[in-house]
Write a protein that holds these residues in place. Sequence first.
Motif, PDB file in Angstrom:
ATOM      1  N   ARG A 133      24.108 -44.201 149.754  1.00 52.15           N
ATOM      2  CA  ARG A 133      23.330 -43.210 150.505  1.00 52.15           C
ATOM      3  C   ARG A 133      21.911 -43.702 150.731  1.00 52.15           C
ATOM      4  NH1 ARG A 133      19.585 -40.049 149.080  1.00 52.15           N
ATOM      5  NH2 ARG A 133      19.976 -40.352 146.834  1.00 52.15           N
ATOM      6  N   ARG A 134      21.272 -44.223 149.693  1.00 48.02           N
ATOM      7  CA  ARG A 134      19.897 -44.704 149.812  1.00 48.02           C
ATOM      8  C   ARG A 134      19.797 -45.908 150.737  1.00 48.02           C
ATOM      9  NH1 ARG A 134      17.634 -46.528 144.917  1.00 48.02           N
ATOM     10  NH2 ARG A 134      19.640 -46.553 143.855  1.00 48.02           N
ATOM     11  N   ARG A 136      21.793 -46.594 153.281  1.00 49.61           N
ATOM     12  CA  ARG A 136      21.981 -46.133 154.652  1.00 49.61           C
ATOM     13  C   ARG A 136      20.719 -45.449 155.192  1.00 49.61           C
ATOM     14  NH1 ARG A 136      28.175 -44.130 153.896  1.00 49.61           N
ATOM     15  NH2 ARG A 136      29.178 -45.939 154.865  1.00 49.61           N
ATOM     16  N   GLU A 137      20.075 -44.662 154.342  1.00 50.32           N
ATOM     17  CA  GLU A 137      18.881 -43.937 154.773  1.00 50.32           C
ATOM     18  C   GLU A 137      17.701 -44.871 155.011  1.00 50.32           C
ATOM     19  OE1 GLU A 137      18.171 -41.015 151.775  1.00 50.32           O
ATOM     20  OE2 GLU A 137      19.753 -39.657 152.487  1.00 50.32           O
ATOM     21  N   SER A 138      17.562 -45.866 154.142  1.00 50.15           N
ATOM     22  CA  SER A 138      16.403 -46.770 154.237  1.00 50.15           C
ATOM     23  C   SER A 138      16.684 -48.012 155.082  1.00 50.15           C
ATOM     24  CB  SER A 138      15.975 -47.212 152.833  1.00 50.15           C
ATOM     25  OG  SER A 138      16.971 -48.036 152.246  1.00 50.15           O
TER      26      SER A 138
END
Length: 201
Positions: A133-134, A136-138
Amino acid sequence: MTETTTPETSTEATPEEASTQAPAGTRQSALVREGEVAADFLETLLDICDLDGDIDLDIDGDRAAVAIVDSEDGRVPRRLIGSDGKVLDSLQELTRLAVQSATGERSRLMLDIAGHRAGRRAELVEIARDAVRRSRESGEEISLEPMSAFERKVVHDEVLASGLSSESSGTEPRRYVVVIPEAGTQAEADDEQDASADADA
């Protein structure tokens, strides 16, 4: 007093695997045999040390799985797990050597004690999902804490299932997983090679 529970599940090779492996029935029989040899070895060890525990046998994918669990006579001593599972890892290696000595084949048997690995696997799945998740977000690579080969393999599998790729970096005992945001061709190749190496642990 120890008690052995034999596996009730069956594992069949996929059509793709069948071309590179022995027939499913033959492979499963070999894994059951590994589990039985391991159970005999561990039962003897527990008896010599006068420790409580029952033995459960199973097949997990392409490897035999053996677990020492609490018995009616008492709990499995948690010192058999050790700090960060180090004693457990050593016992697993000894058990694999006992199996190899009896069968003549290298073993990838997985040993668990009092549910330690099962609990850690659940934690690692959550760690991997959070890293995905991190990432993909960053849009950046996410480096995780140092892990054992077993732990890295769990993370590799979960990241791959998410559609991203990962690789291991560093040297033992501080080798760790890096989650890569975009699954490029080279990253996928590196991941497959790295995950394959970790799978032998």
